[in-house]
Design a protein around this motif. Structure first.
Motif, mmCIF file in Angstrom:
data_model
loop_
_atom_site.group_PDB
_atom_site.id
_atom_site.type_symbol
_atom_site.label_atom_id
_atom_site.label_comp_id
_atom_site.label_asym_id
_atom_site.label_seq_id
_atom_site.Cartn_x
_atom_site.Cartn_y
_atom_site.Cartn_z
ATOM 1 N N UNK A 25 7.327 -29.397 -20.931
ATOM 2 C CA UNK A 25 7.562 -28.308 -21.873
ATOM 3 C C UNK A 25 8.540 -27.330 -21.248
ATOM 4 N N UNK A 26 9.575 -26.952 -22.010
ATOM 5 C CA UNK A 26 10.471 -25.899 -21.518
ATOM 6 C C UNK A 26 10.617 -24.848 -22.602
ATOM 7 N N UNK A 27 10.869 -23.624 -22.185
ATOM 8 C CA UNK A 27 11.059 -22.531 -23.137
ATOM 9 C C UNK A 27 12.489 -22.042 -22.986
ATOM 10 N N UNK A 28 13.209 -22.001 -24.152
ATOM 11 C CA UNK A 28 14.575 -21.460 -24.135
ATOM 12 C C UNK A 28 14.603 -20.392 -25.213
ATOM 13 N N UNK A 29 14.579 -19.150 -24.808
ATOM 14 C CA UNK A 29 14.580 -18.071 -25.792
ATOM 15 C C UNK A 29 13.380 -18.187 -26.711
ATOM 16 N N UNK A 30 13.658 -18.346 -28.013
ATOM 17 C CA UNK A 30 12.586 -18.403 -29.003
ATOM 18 C C UNK A 30 12.126 -19.831 -29.296
#
Ligand SMILES: *[C@@H]1O[C@H](CO)[C@@H](O)[C@H](O)[C@H]1NC(C)=O
Ligand SMILES: *[C@@H]1O[C@H](CO)[C@@H](O)[C@H](O)[C@H]1NC(C)=O
Length: 538
Positions: A25-30
């Protein structure tokens, strides 16, 4: 090992869009991005829980105009992501709806697992998963071209279309009975995107085993659905609790098996999830149903519903694993109810129960069709699930049937107050059958706008039975045939029949709008009950 590593690295380098595959899982901004390490990478909008990207083997399948979501999107939501063991769980809590939706991913499995928990009715009066996919990437919808709108124009409501060649299309025509609908999908070149409803996925839906609902619609987007509940020929209140687990799986084209085991949900703290060890079951034998019909057993209460098909060979049945509680149990010959009972399920136990058909078997002079709860053996009954009554491929409506000569295919599967005319049955009566009272019995499966049978035998007119309970939904014109199912009988006074040729006329009481939207009903079967005469065919 060394060689394998080398070739993986080269592949990744040749296909820039297949970023180095690794579960995570990666988070990029929203955006939350989940890589399944099985070719599928999907993105979720943290503001509303929409799926905004579906990359599979380097190709984008998510459409651009609208995102994939429940209903038409949940709106502002609280979206949280967790990794539990080797599983990624995303929880979407809708701010203004009584709904929590879960997305779950496992390593090396190109599947978006889902479950939807509701504590009340979800506006706008239905609950569905809707993936809006790029039509050019997955051009083919479910059940052939019945939901393909290309070049066709809406002619009834906003959802029923007519094409230049006179054929009709509607997303409702893509539907299958829930009892059979465990896997459906849309396909393209080297890809299939599939909804899978395994095991007890329908336990919190409504409408029972014979409910059908939209599976796809192929317009600008390719729309892939799983309907959990709706107002489409609704026969039951909706249930609340956990819908599913269900799944959207990507393949290189082949239809996957329904045999998907979501038992790993038990470790994920999913609201409303009831694991196998907190369930029970019921088993026994079904007797008294003609072996040529499917023997369907259906359990329901206001929280859950289940079904199974008893063995054609010996009538043995075993229920799925059910939630504890007391259930109504119904036995159907096909879709025709023939017995009802109750059973109590407790966790860890199997309740045994034999179920015997209680359907009476009166002496009949003739019967048209079978009382099996479906109109399929009658005229146009083979087409009605997939097209409109005025489609060019349909046979004419109304008609005349001669007992002893005609086949069921000559008797119309539906009668309309203002279209197609009545149906007549011509039959022969022997001298020894004249002086007796007979009974006309008409079974219907669905009524629209209060339509119910009008029966006339020679000059005798049977009384108006009154409008049945209304289902406020278009029915036969959207391919539906299953409603509450009504049974009507009339005693025909002795002396009405005469020796030789007699005529029964079946019409419609009721009014409604014009043509096929006039009051109507769907015929299951009809019969004339009375003694066999000396001359009558055996
Ligand atoms: C469902 O049935 C149970 C048991 O009969 C009852 O206590 C409950 O109030 C019912 N719930 C609804 C929503 O009707
Ligand atoms: C149920 O039916 C089976 C098969 O006919 C029979 O062996 C069994 O004894 C029956 N059980 C009960 C409780 O009647």
């Amino acid at each position: 090992m060394r060689l394998a590593h080398t070739s993986l690295a080269i592949t990744a380098w040749l296909l820039p869009s297949t970023v180095v595959a690794k579960f995570g899982l990666t988070t990029k901004g929203n955006t939350l991005s989940i890589d399944t390490n099985a070719g599928l990478v999907f993105d979720i909008n943290k503001a509303n829980g929409d799926i905004t990207s579906l990359l599979y083997n380097g190709m984008q399948y998510q459409g651009t105009s609208k995102m994939s979501a429940l209903n038409s999107g949940l709106g502002t939501s609280t979206v949280t992501a967790e990794t539990i063991g080797n599983i990624i769980k995303i929880t979407v809590v809708a701010k203004s709806l009584p709904l929590t939706h879960y997305y779950v991913a496992r390593p090396d499995d190109p599947t978006v697992y889902m479950a939807t928990y509701i504590t009340g009715e979800v506006s706008p009066g239905e609950l569905r998963w809707l993936a809006r996919l790029r039509r050019s990437a997955v051009p083919k919808g479910w059940n052939g071209d019945v939901g393909v709108l290309d070049g066709c124009t809406a002619f009834e409501g906003k959802d029923t279309f007519k094409c230049p060649n006179g054929q009709t299309r509607c997303k409702m025509y893509t539907s299958d009975r829930f009892i059979e609908d465990q896997v459906h999908g849309v396909t393209g070149n080297n890809v299939g995107i599939w909804m899978i409803m395994p095991g007890t996925a329908y336990e919190t839906s409504s409408g029972g085993p014979f409910m059908r609902d939209i599976n796809s619609q192929s317009g600008d987007d390719q729309e892939l659905y799983w309907y959990m509940n709706s107002g489409h020929v609704r026969t039951e209140p909706w249930r609340f609790g956990l819908m599913g687990p269900y799944a959207m799986r990507f393949t290189t084209g082949a239809k996957p098996s329904a045999d998907l085991n979501p038992s790993f949900f038990s470790g994920l703290n999913i609201q409303g999830y009831v694991p196998a060890n907190r369930r029970g079951s019921t088993a026994g034998f079904v007797t008294g149903v003609d072996p040529k019909f499917q023997k369907v057993v259906h359990w329901y209460n206001n929280a859950s519903q289940y079904w199974t098909i008893a063995s054609p060979a010996d009538g043995k049945y075993t229920s799925p694993l059910m939630k504890p509680g007391t259930y109504t149990v119904k036995l159907y010959r096909g879709e025709f109810p023939v017995a009802q009972d109750t059973v109590t399920i407790t966790a860890g136990n199997i309740a045994t129960k034999n179920i015997t058909s209680k359907d009476p078997t009166p002496s009949i002079i003739w019967r048209i069709g079978e009382f099996d709860g479906r109109p399929h053996e009658l005229k146009n009954g083979d087409k009605i699930e997939r097209m409109h009554p005025e489609d060019v491929r349909m046979g004419t409506w109304g008609g005349s049937y001669t007992v002893g000569k005609s086949t069921a295919k000559e008797f119309p599967m539906a009668l309309f107050a203002k279209k197609g005319g009545a149906a007549t049955v011509t039959f022969s009566i022997a001298n020894d059958q004249v002086a007796v009272e007979t009974v006309v019995r008409v079974g219907t499966t669905l009524s629209f706008k209060g339509g119910r049978p009008s029966v006339k035998v020679n000059n005798w007119q049977g009384s108006d039975p009154g409008a049945p309970k209304l289902i406020d939904s278009r029915g036969v014109t959207r391919g539906a045939y299953r409603g509450y199912g009504e049974m009507y009988t009339w005693k025909v006074p002795a002396g009405t029949l005469k020796e030789g040729t007699n005529t029964l006329t079946l019409g419609v009481f009721g009014s409604g709008d014009a043509n096929f939207l006039s009051a109507n009903y769907i015929v299951d079967a009809l019969e004339l009950q009375g003694p066999k005469g000396v001359d009558s065919p055996s």
